[in-house]
Design a protein around this motif. Structure first.
Motif, short mmCIF file in Angstrom:
data_model
loop_
_atom_site.label_atom_id
_atom_site.label_comp_id
_atom_site.label_asym_id
_atom_site.label_seq_id
_atom_site.Cartn_x
_atom_site.Cartn_y
_atom_site.Cartn_z
N ASN A 84 46.22 21.63 18.39
CA ASN A 84 46.46 21.09 19.73
C ASN A 84 47.82 21.50 20.29
O ASN A 84 47.93 21.82 21.47
CB ASN A 84 46.32 19.57 19.74
N MET A 85 48.84 21.51 19.45
CA MET A 85 50.16 21.94 19.92
C MET A 85 50.11 23.39 20.37
O MET A 85 50.71 23.74 21.40
CB MET A 85 51.22 21.74 18.82
N GLY A 86 49.39 24.22 19.64
CA GLY A 86 49.23 25.61 20.05
C GLY A 86 48.46 25.73 21.34
O GLY A 86 48.82 26.48 22.25
N ASP A 87 47.38 24.96 21.45
CA ASP A 87 46.54 25.00 22.65
C ASP A 87 47.32 24.59 23.91
O ASP A 87 47.12 25.16 24.98
CB ASP A 87 45.32 24.09 22.51
N ARG A 125 51.59 31.94 17.55
CA ARG A 125 50.86 32.91 18.37
C ARG A 125 50.43 32.28 19.70
O ARG A 125 50.64 32.83 20.76
CB ARG A 125 49.65 33.43 17.60
N LYS A 126 49.85 31.09 19.62
CA LYS A 126 49.37 30.42 20.84
C LYS A 126 50.52 29.94 21.73
O LYS A 126 50.46 30.07 22.95
CB LYS A 126 48.48 29.23 20.48
N GLY A 131 50.92 32.34 30.00
CA GLY A 131 49.74 31.74 30.62
C GLY A 131 50.08 31.08 31.93
O GLY A 131 51.20 30.66 32.16
N ASP A 132 49.08 30.97 32.79
CA ASP A 132 49.28 30.37 34.10
C ASP A 132 49.62 28.89 33.99
O ASP A 132 50.32 28.35 34.83
CB ASP A 132 48.02 30.53 34.96
N GLN A 133 49.13 28.21 32.97
CA GLN A 133 49.34 26.78 32.86
C GLN A 133 50.64 26.43 32.15
O GLN A 133 51.03 25.28 32.11
CB GLN A 133 48.17 26.13 32.09
N HIS A 134 51.32 27.42 31.57
CA HIS A 134 52.53 27.14 30.81
C HIS A 134 53.65 26.70 31.75
O HIS A 134 54.00 27.40 32.68
CB HIS A 134 52.94 28.39 30.02
N GLY A 140 48.59 17.92 27.47
CA GLY A 140 47.49 18.17 26.61
C GLY A 140 46.88 17.12 25.74
O GLY A 140 45.74 16.83 25.92
N MET A 141 47.56 16.57 24.77
CA MET A 141 46.86 15.85 23.72
C MET A 141 46.25 14.53 24.17
O MET A 141 45.15 14.22 23.81
CB MET A 141 47.76 15.62 22.53
N ARG A 142 46.93 13.74 24.90
CA ARG A 142 46.39 12.42 25.29
C ARG A 142 46.42 12.30 26.78
O ARG A 142 47.26 12.64 27.47
CB ARG A 142 47.21 11.28 24.68
#
Length: 142
Positions: A84-87, A125-126, A131-134, A140-142
């Motif tokens: 999840n942290m990578g995502d 890597r992730k 990325g556009d959302q970065h 993300g997680m909750r």
């Protein structure tokens, strides 16, 4: 995870936050008010949202902190948290207990030191992918 967490107040200044980060050799501080986590401030928040936008050193943390707090639970599986942290492309994440009380912060370094090279490589890597959302938020997680 690191359990020795220093918490800032939203009314403290970005200068005080930077001084605390320097004193403790850390890059982020959870921001708490009335016994609740209300934000996170990172060295990057201070640089980009603060200094980069002309804020003065006595600008309140509240004006530049990330308000959308994402977290993981202390009893979650490390592989799941790492994925999840990578995502969501974050290097640090607050860790709470099931009562949603802050108990620590987990970082990429913590995961690397825990001896899970596959998780670490995948996460780096992730997190490093453009990325556009970065952005500056912990999304993300909750």
């Amino acid at each position: 995870m690191s359990r020795d967490v220093h918490i800032a107040s939203p009314m403290q200044t970005i200068s005080e936050a930077a001084q605390a980060m320097a004193a403790h050799d850390i890059g982020s501080l959870p921001v708490g008010e009335n016994d609740q986590l209300v934000g996170m401030i990172t060295d990057r928040d201070i640089a980009i949202r603060g200094v980069g936008k002309g804020c003065v050193p006595d600008t309140p943390i509240r004006d530049v902190m990330t308000r959308d707090i994402k977290y993981c639970f202390e009893d979650e599986d490390l592989a799941h948290v790492t994925k999840n942290m990578g995502d969501i492309q974050v290097r640090r994440l607050p860790v709470v207990n099931r009562d949603k009380r802050l108990v620590g912060i987990i970082s990429l370094g913590d995961i690397a030191l825990d001896g899970h090279p596959r998780h670490t490589v995948d996460m780096v890597r992730k997190v490093s992918e453009p990325g556009d959302q970065h952005n500056q938020s912990l999304a993300g997680m909750r």
